[in-house]
Design a protein around this motif. Structure first.
Motif, short mmCIF file in Angstrom:
data_model
loop_
_atom_site.label_atom_id
_atom_site.label_comp_id
_atom_site.label_asym_id
_atom_site.label_seq_id
_atom_site.Cartn_x
_atom_site.Cartn_y
_atom_site.Cartn_z
N ASP A 163 0.83 -1.21 0.00
CA ASP A 163 0.00 0.00 0.00
C ASP A 163 0.86 1.25 0.00
N LEU A 164 2.11 1.12 -0.44
CA LEU A 164 3.05 2.24 -0.43
C LEU A 164 2.98 3.00 -1.74
N VAL A 165 2.85 4.32 -1.63
CA VAL A 165 2.81 5.19 -2.80
C VAL A 165 3.90 6.24 -2.65
N PHE A 166 4.54 6.59 -3.77
CA PHE A 166 5.55 7.63 -3.79
C PHE A 166 4.92 8.90 -4.33
N ILE A 167 5.02 9.97 -3.55
CA ILE A 167 4.36 11.23 -3.87
C ILE A 167 5.39 12.35 -3.92
N TRP A 168 5.37 13.09 -5.03
CA TRP A 168 6.24 14.26 -5.16
C TRP A 168 5.58 15.48 -4.54
N THR A 169 6.39 16.26 -3.82
CA THR A 169 5.96 17.57 -3.33
C THR A 169 7.09 18.56 -3.60
N LYS A 170 6.90 19.80 -3.22
CA LYS A 170 7.87 20.85 -3.52
C LYS A 170 9.24 20.56 -2.91
N THR A 171 9.27 19.97 -1.73
CA THR A 171 10.54 19.78 -1.02
C THR A 171 11.08 18.36 -1.10
N GLY A 172 10.47 17.52 -1.88
CA GLY A 172 11.01 16.17 -2.02
C GLY A 172 9.94 15.14 -2.25
N LYS B 183 7.35 9.08 5.05
CA LYS B 183 8.77 9.37 5.25
C LYS B 183 9.31 10.02 3.99
N LYS B 184 10.07 11.08 4.18
CA LYS B 184 10.74 11.70 3.04
C LYS B 184 11.91 10.81 2.65
N VAL B 185 11.92 10.35 1.38
CA VAL B 185 12.93 9.38 0.97
C VAL B 185 14.05 9.99 0.13
N PHE B 186 13.77 11.04 -0.61
CA PHE B 186 14.82 11.78 -1.31
C PHE B 186 14.27 13.12 -1.78
N GLU B 187 15.19 14.00 -2.15
CA GLU B 187 14.82 15.36 -2.52
C GLU B 187 14.86 15.61 -4.02
N ALA B 188 15.16 14.58 -4.79
CA ALA B 188 15.27 14.75 -6.24
C ALA B 188 13.94 15.23 -6.82
N ASP B 189 14.02 16.15 -7.78
CA ASP B 189 12.82 16.68 -8.41
C ASP B 189 12.40 15.74 -9.55
N VAL B 190 11.82 14.61 -9.16
CA VAL B 190 11.40 13.61 -10.14
C VAL B 190 10.13 14.09 -10.81
N CYS B 191 10.12 14.13 -12.12
CA CYS B 191 8.96 14.67 -12.82
C CYS B 191 8.12 13.59 -13.48
N ALA B 192 8.58 12.35 -13.47
CA ALA B 192 7.84 11.28 -14.15
C ALA B 192 7.73 10.08 -13.22
N SER B 193 7.32 8.96 -13.78
CA SER B 193 7.09 7.76 -12.98
C SER B 193 8.39 7.24 -12.36
N VAL B 194 8.24 6.64 -11.18
CA VAL B 194 9.33 5.86 -10.60
C VAL B 194 8.88 4.41 -10.57
#
Length: 376
Positions: free
Chosen positions: A321-330, A342-353
């Motif tokens: 049930d884990l989802v990865f969500i982008w926000t402004k700070t990571g 939990k914040k997992v990284f700060e990379a500005d990912v713009c597409a799917s992981v």
């Protein structure tokens, strides 16, 4: 006094589900090591705890292709998951059953790679996608890798035979062709009219059905057993949502689900059949993300540039049930059931992981026989 092996196994099963814990226990003595690295124990441990997410793969050339998500000492070394060279040549299509499916930049070669044991298999793309047979056009394509061993639980598929299911769309038709690692050949399986082309986002395997998003408001479904191919319309409420914020997922009971984010609100649907035998989408949950994620990570709706959504779904762990969500700070990893994040990284990912799940004990690898052995 030495405890019997069956008692030790019952104790070991309730160790924290981190590879480092099992590693430390396995180093106590030869007997503990033999118990812990035995495939039967690891399968029971996995069934109880599930497989951890070791990291995510990306197709970005601006950030690392693999980003670990664990905390020390359970954080894997990114170098161990470096894509085969040249890494800029390969585009990740999906991760499943310990394998990663990659396609070449010209879409004429596929690579099935298992970073746990290092196995690689290079495969030519199916001849059916040749532009000469498709009105001179290169069809829109996607593909998925699945285990072909008919396991009830796909915990240790390191050396199992596999299928590659390639979907391509052309002239308002979808086609499915399948590669068998045992036969070493492609076979056309199904075709069906579709309302739009297949999208680049990853597939989801729900029971024995593969689902891909189409570029518009539909999902393409392919039944692996019956070879039936058809499409499903997404809920009307999602039709006008930014398509990267509409993702196929598994529901809590293992069925087909859908998640969509507008502004700071995530809605979760399930594809269900009611008592009258009518199948359709049922809205199960509405989550106000700004009540859980750190407020400083969410820009105000008045300030995000160019209409860029303030929150984006990057990807789901297929069997969790884990989802990865982008926000402004990571990027945050969020458990939907508990909303722990939990914040997992700060990379500005713009597409799917592409989340990669596997169970790896440092210094221990799966051998060709399907058992587990200590690495030299």
């Amino acid at each position: 006094m030495t405890l019997p092996d069956d008692v030790l196994i019952d104790i070991f099963l309730f160790l924290p589900p981190h590879p480092s814990c099992l590693l430390r226990a396995s180093l106590v003595c030869k007997n503990w090591h033999s118990i812990i690295v035995d495939n039967r124990f690891l399968q029971r441990f996995q069934a109880l705890h599930g497989f951890p997410v070791l990291g995510v793969f990306t197709n970005s050339t601006l950030i690392p292709r693999f980003l670990p998500v664990g905390d020390p000492p359970n954080r894997v070394a990114a170098a161990s998951f470096s894509l085969p060279l040249p890494d800029t040549h390969w585009h990740v299509l999906g991760c499943r059953h310990s394998h990663i499916l990659l396609v070449g930049s010209t879409w004429n070669q596929l690579l099935v790679w298992n970073p746990i044991n290092g196995h690689e298999r290079l495969i030519s793309a199916p001849p059916d996608v040749d532009p000469r047979f498709n009105y001179g056009q290169v069809p829109e394509s996607n593909a998925a890798v699945v285990c072909a061993a008919n396991h009830a639980v796909h915990g240790y598929c390191h050396s199992c035979p596999f299928f590659i299911v390639w979907v391509f769309t052309t002239t308002r038709y979808a086609y499915i062709t399948r590669y068998s690692s045992e036969k070493g050949s492609w076979e056309m399986m199904a075709s069906s009219p579709v309302p739009s082309d297949v999208d680049f986002r990853p597939s989801i395997l729900v029971r024995n059905i593969l689902y891909w998003p189409l570029k518009t408001k539909y999902i393409l479904a392919f039944e692996l057993v019956t070879y039936r191919l058809y499409h499903i319309e997404c809920p009307p409420e999602t039709h006008d949502i930014y398509r990267r914020n509409v993702h196929i997922m598994k529901t809590e009971d293992g069925g087909l689900g859908l998640a969509a984010v507008t502004k700071f609100t995530m809605r979760l649907w399930a594809w269900e059949t009611d008592v009258k035998g009518v199948t359709g989408w049922v809205l199960h949950r509405i989550i106000e993300l700004d009540k859980y994620l750190p407020l400083e990570s969410l820009p105000s709706m008045d300030n995000h540039p160019g209409g860029r959504p303030p929150v984006r779904i990057l990807g789901f762990v297929e069997d969790g049930d884990l989802v990865f969500i982008w926000t402004k700070t990571g990027v945050f990893a969020v458990q939907l059931k508990t909303m722990k994040h939990k914040k997992v990284f700060e990379a500005d990912v713009c597409a799917s992981v592409y989340p990669y799940t596997a169970f790896q004990i440092a210094g221990v690898v799966a051998n060709d026989g399907g058992n587990v052995a200590a690495a030299e």
